[in-house]
Scaffold this motif. Structure first.
Motif, PDB file in Angstrom:
ATOM      1  N   THR A 156       0.834  -1.205   0.000  1.00 16.83           N
ATOM      2  CA  THR A 156       0.000   0.000   0.000  1.00 16.83           C
ATOM      3  C   THR A 156       0.865   1.250   0.000  1.00 16.83           C
ATOM      4  O   THR A 156       0.618   2.206  -0.754  1.00 16.83           O
ATOM      5  CB  THR A 156      -0.954   0.008   1.205  1.00 16.83           C
ATOM      6  N   ILE A 157       1.892   1.265   0.841  1.00 24.31           N
ATOM      7  CA  ILE A 157       2.802   2.403   0.894  1.00 24.31           C
ATOM      8  C   ILE A 157       3.554   2.549  -0.422  1.00 24.31           C
ATOM      9  O   ILE A 157       3.748   3.670  -0.936  1.00 24.31           O
ATOM     10  CB  ILE A 157       3.790   2.248   2.070  1.00 24.31           C
ATOM     11  N   ASN A 158       3.968   1.433  -1.007  1.00 26.82           N
ATOM     12  CA  ASN A 158       4.663   1.486  -2.296  1.00 26.82           C
ATOM     13  C   ASN A 158       3.771   2.079  -3.381  1.00 26.82           C
ATOM     14  O   ASN A 158       4.212   2.920  -4.185  1.00 26.82           O
ATOM     15  CB  ASN A 158       5.115   0.089  -2.717  1.00 26.82           C
ATOM     16  N   TYR A 159       2.500   1.654  -3.430  1.00 28.00           N
ATOM     17  CA  TYR A 159       1.577   2.191  -4.432  1.00 28.00           C
ATOM     18  C   TYR A 159       1.371   3.688  -4.224  1.00 28.00           C
ATOM     19  O   TYR A 159       1.330   4.464  -5.188  1.00 28.00           O
ATOM     20  CB  TYR A 159       0.224   1.468  -4.363  1.00 28.00           C
ATOM     21  N   PHE A 160       1.235   4.088  -2.969  1.00 24.04           N
ATOM     22  CA  PHE A 160       1.054   5.502  -2.644  1.00 24.04           C
ATOM     23  C   PHE A 160       2.214   6.338  -3.193  1.00 24.04           C
ATOM     24  O   PHE A 160       1.992   7.353  -3.858  1.00 24.04           O
ATOM     25  CB  PHE A 160       0.939   5.670  -1.133  1.00 24.04           C
ATOM     26  N   HIS A 161       3.435   5.906  -2.949  1.00 21.93           N
ATOM     27  CA  HIS A 161       4.601   6.666  -3.395  1.00 21.93           C
ATOM     28  C   HIS A 161       4.734   6.673  -4.919  1.00 21.93           C
ATOM     29  O   HIS A 161       5.113   7.687  -5.512  1.00 21.93           O
ATOM     30  CB  HIS A 161       5.870   6.112  -2.744  1.00 21.93           C
ATOM     31  N   GLN A 162       4.393   5.557  -5.561  1.00 24.31           N
ATOM     32  CA  GLN A 162       4.460   5.514  -7.027  1.00 24.31           C
ATOM     33  C   GLN A 162       3.433   6.446  -7.647  1.00 24.31           C
ATOM     34  O   GLN A 162       3.733   7.187  -8.592  1.00 24.31           O
ATOM     35  CB  GLN A 162       4.243   4.083  -7.511  1.00 24.31           C
ATOM     36  N   ILE A 163       2.211   6.408  -7.122  1.00 22.21           N
ATOM     37  CA  ILE A 163       1.149   7.257  -7.661  1.00 22.21           C
ATOM     38  C   ILE A 163       1.453   8.724  -7.398  1.00 22.21           C
ATOM     39  O   ILE A 163       1.214   9.588  -8.252  1.00 22.21           O
ATOM     40  CB  ILE A 163      -0.209   6.858  -7.040  1.00 22.21           C
ATOM     41  N   LEU A 164       2.018   9.017  -6.235  1.00 18.40           N
ATOM     42  CA  LEU A 164       2.315  10.393  -5.841  1.00 18.40           C
ATOM     43  C   LEU A 164       3.234  11.087  -6.845  1.00 18.40           C
ATOM     44  O   LEU A 164       3.160  12.306  -7.020  1.00 18.40           O
ATOM     45  CB  LEU A 164       2.949  10.393  -4.451  1.00 18.40           C
ATOM     46  N   GLN A 165       4.070  10.323  -7.514  1.00 16.52           N
ATOM     47  CA  GLN A 165       4.984  10.887  -8.508  1.00 16.52           C
ATOM     48  C   GLN A 165       4.256  11.436  -9.730  1.00 16.52           C
ATOM     49  O   GLN A 165       4.835  12.191 -10.505  1.00 16.52           O
ATOM     50  CB  GLN A 165       5.992   9.828  -8.959  1.00 16.52           C
ATOM     51  N   HIS A 166       2.987  11.066  -9.892  1.00 17.09           N
ATOM     52  CA  HIS A 166       2.237  11.446 -11.093  1.00 17.09           C
ATOM     53  C   HIS A 166       0.987  12.259 -10.754  1.00 17.09           C
ATOM     54  O   HIS A 166       0.019  12.282 -11.515  1.00 17.09           O
ATOM     55  CB  HIS A 166       1.844  10.192 -11.874  1.00 17.09           C
ATOM     56  N   THR A 167       1.007  12.929  -9.608  1.00 16.09           N
ATOM     57  CA  THR A 167      -0.156  13.704  -9.174  1.00 16.09           C
ATOM     58  C   THR A 167       0.057  15.192  -9.391  1.00 16.09           C
ATOM     59  O   THR A 167       1.163  15.648  -9.664  1.00 16.09           O
ATOM     60  CB  THR A 167      -0.444  13.453  -7.680  1.00 16.09           C
ATOM     61  N   THR A 168      -1.030  15.940  -9.250  1.00 14.32           N
ATOM     62  CA  THR A 168      -0.990  17.400  -9.280  1.00 14.32           C
ATOM     63  C   THR A 168      -1.584  17.919  -7.980  1.00 14.32           C
ATOM     64  O   THR A 168      -2.028  17.146  -7.129  1.00 14.32           O
ATOM     65  CB  THR A 168      -1.808  17.958 -10.459  1.00 14.32           C
ATOM     66  N   ASN A 169      -1.634  19.216  -7.864  1.00 13.95           N
ATOM     67  CA  ASN A 169      -2.203  19.839  -6.673  1.00 13.95           C
ATOM     68  C   ASN A 169      -3.660  19.427  -6.454  1.00 13.95           C
ATOM     69  O   ASN A 169      -4.131  19.336  -5.323  1.00 13.95           O
ATOM     70  CB  ASN A 169      -2.109  21.362  -6.816  1.00 13.95           C
ATOM     71  N   ASP A 170      -4.375  19.167  -7.538  1.00 15.98           N
ATOM     72  CA  ASP A 170      -5.810  18.866  -7.447  1.00 15.98           C
ATOM     73  C   ASP A 170      -6.119  17.374  -7.398  1.00 15.98           C
ATOM     74  O   ASP A 170      -7.298  16.995  -7.351  1.00 15.98           O
ATOM     75  CB  ASP A 170      -6.544  19.478  -8.641  1.00 15.98           C
ATOM     76  N   SER A 171      -5.123  16.532  -7.435  1.00 16.94           N
ATOM     77  CA  SER A 171      -5.356  15.083  -7.452  1.00 16.94           C
ATOM     78  C   SER A 171      -6.044  14.611  -6.173  1.00 16.94           C
ATOM     79  O   SER A 171      -5.818  15.150  -5.084  1.00 16.94           O
ATOM     80  CB  SER A 171      -4.040  14.327  -7.629  1.00 16.94           C
ATOM     81  N   ILE A 172      -6.873  13.600  -6.323  1.00 14.86           N
ATOM     82  CA  ILE A 172      -7.570  12.972  -5.201  1.00 14.86           C
ATOM     83  C   ILE A 172      -7.171  11.502  -5.163  1.00 14.86           C
ATOM     84  O   ILE A 172      -7.273  10.799  -6.171  1.00 14.86           O
ATOM     85  CB  ILE A 172      -9.098  13.099  -5.348  1.00 14.86           C
ATOM     86  N   LEU A 173      -6.705  11.045  -4.004  1.00 15.39           N
ATOM     87  CA  LEU A 173      -6.335   9.648  -3.830  1.00 15.39           C
ATOM     88  C   LEU A 173      -7.287   9.005  -2.834  1.00 15.39           C
ATOM     89  O   LEU A 173      -7.590   9.590  -1.799  1.00 15.39           O
ATOM     90  CB  LEU A 173      -4.893   9.525  -3.312  1.00 15.39           C
ATOM     91  N   ILE A 174      -7.747   7.813  -3.161  1.00 10.60           N
ATOM     92  CA  ILE A 174      -8.688   7.107  -2.288  1.00 10.60           C
ATOM     93  C   ILE A 174      -8.129   5.731  -1.967  1.00 10.60           C
ATOM     94  O   ILE A 174      -7.713   4.991  -2.866  1.00 10.60           O
ATOM     95  CB  ILE A 174     -10.074   6.971  -2.951  1.00 10.60           C
ATOM     96  N   PHE A 175      -8.110   5.391  -0.688  1.00 15.16           N
ATOM     97  CA  PHE A 175      -7.605   4.088  -0.242  1.00 15.16           C
ATOM     98  C   PHE A 175      -8.742   3.308   0.403  1.00 15.16           C
ATOM     99  O   PHE A 175      -9.462   3.825   1.258  1.00 15.16           O
ATOM    100  CB  PHE A 175      -6.441   4.276   0.735  1.00 15.16           C
ATOM    101  N   ASP A 176      -8.874   2.072  -0.024  1.00 18.91           N
ATOM    102  CA  ASP A 176      -9.961   1.223   0.454  1.00 18.91           C
ATOM    103  C   ASP A 176      -9.577   0.499   1.738  1.00 18.91           C
ATOM    104  O   ASP A 176      -8.397   0.216   1.987  1.00 18.91           O
ATOM    105  CB  ASP A 176     -10.308   0.193  -0.628  1.00 18.91           C
ATOM    106  N   ASP A 177     -10.575   0.219   2.565  1.00 17.67           N
ATOM    107  CA  ASP A 177     -10.408  -0.628   3.759  1.00 17.67           C
ATOM    108  C   ASP A 177      -9.259  -0.176   4.649  1.00 17.67           C
ATOM    109  O   ASP A 177      -8.405  -0.979   5.052  1.00 17.67           O
ATOM    110  CB  ASP A 177     -10.198  -2.088   3.334  1.00 17.67           C
ATOM    111  N   ILE A 178      -9.254   1.104   4.985  1.00 22.14           N
ATOM    112  CA  ILE A 178      -8.152   1.667   5.781  1.00 22.14           C
ATOM    113  C   ILE A 178      -8.153   1.174   7.228  1.00 22.14           C
ATOM    114  O   ILE A 178      -7.163   1.324   7.932  1.00 22.14           O
ATOM    115  CB  ILE A 178      -8.182   3.210   5.759  1.00 22.14           C
ATOM    116  N   HIS A 179      -9.255   0.549   7.669  1.00 23.72           N
ATOM    117  CA  HIS A 179      -9.310  -0.016   9.018  1.00 23.72           C
ATOM    118  C   HIS A 179      -9.484  -1.538   8.979  1.00 23.72           C
ATOM    119  O   HIS A 179      -9.893  -2.140   9.967  1.00 23.72           O
ATOM    120  CB  HIS A 179     -10.457   0.619   9.810  1.00 23.72           C
TER     121      HIS A 179
END
Length: 265
Positions: A196-219
């Motif tokens: 999950t952390i790896n995906y977050f960092h990979q996706i973060l490299q391709h985001t902008t100020n307005d990007s929205i990230l959603i993570f499922d089943d955080i609990h």
């Protein structure tokens, strides 16, 4: 993963302590707009009934498929040979979340959408129908599940979805580059801390100020809660919204101070 009893206790705690879902007393203009126009706006953004008709059909489908599972597995299904209706019952996001994704895409109009974890394609279809002009790439680890999702997309007539099949670790880098910048990302698969952390960092490299990230089943598990806490603490993350079953991440620089909201839904 947490047991059903542990998860129920966590949900009760969330429900009691979460901010009300009407927006009263909300000082963040963006989050107030989200509550008003996305979370609760069920009259103006009416989702198609065809997706729920498809869900109903999947819940009645007793055919058996062999599933390749690269992630943390299912809470209920352990065998690789599974009935389609069992997958639909355990893996698909409930109607209210599917329609929430529909309203979110309808309201913010993301041009590029990345989904990790197609499953049977219900949530993907909601997003695709909400903005037919969006370019969507969805990745699924299991070939047999992806095949059913592809049939479902064809049945609904959605044409703005590109399907990729394989291990997220192998497929995500090229998919991220293809979509870059990524306006909306939904991470729903491999519910383990490090992936999950790896995906977050990979996706973060391709985001902008307005990007929205959603993570499922955080609990969903101790590992997912650890990942969610680390994501919240990242320097680029300015605001998060915890809806218990999903977590929403905002990167907007105009939010000068970090703000983390837990909202009842």
């Amino acid at each position: 993963m947490y047991s059903s009893v542990q998860l129920a206790k966590k949900y009760i705690h969330y429900y009691i302590n979460a901010h009300n879902s009407k927006g009263h007393g909300m000082h963040s203009p963006f989050v107030f707009d989200f509550i008003l126009n996305v979370l609760n706006n069920q009259s103006n953004y009416i989702a198609t009934k065809e997706v729920e008709a498809l869900r109903k059909r999947l819940l009645q489908d007793k055919s058996i498929i062999t599933v390749e599972d690269f992630g943390a597995g299912s809470r209920k299904e352990k065998a690789n040979d599974r009935k389609v209706n069992a997958i639909a019952a355990s893996a698909l996001k409930p109607k209210k979340f599917g329609q929430l994704f529909y309203r979110l895409v309808k309201h913010y109009r993301p041009k590029t959408i990345l989904e990790l974890g197609t499953s049977l394609g219900i949530t993907t279809s909601y997003m695709a129908l909400a903005n037919p002009d969006a370019q969507i790439i969805t990745i699924e680890g299991s070939q047999s599940i992806a095949a059913i999702a592809g049939d479902n997309f064809q049945h609904l007539g959605v044409q703005n979805i590109q399907q990729l099949v394989g291990n997220f670790d192998d497929v995500l880098p090229d998919a991220s580059k293809q979509l870059s910048p990524i306006d909306l990302a939904y991470v729903d698969g491999n519910h383990l801390y490090q992936p999950t952390i790896n995906y977050f960092h990979q996706i973060l490299q391709h985001t902008t100020n307005d990007s929205i990230l959603i993570f499922d089943d955080i609990h969903w598990s101790e590992e997912m809660e650890k990942a969610w806490t680390e994501i919240k603490q990242h320097e680029k993350v300015r605001t998060t919204i915890d809806l218990f079953f999903i977590g929403i991440v905002l990167l907007r620089d105009e939010f000068k101070e970090k703000q983390h909201f837990t909202i009842r839904f």
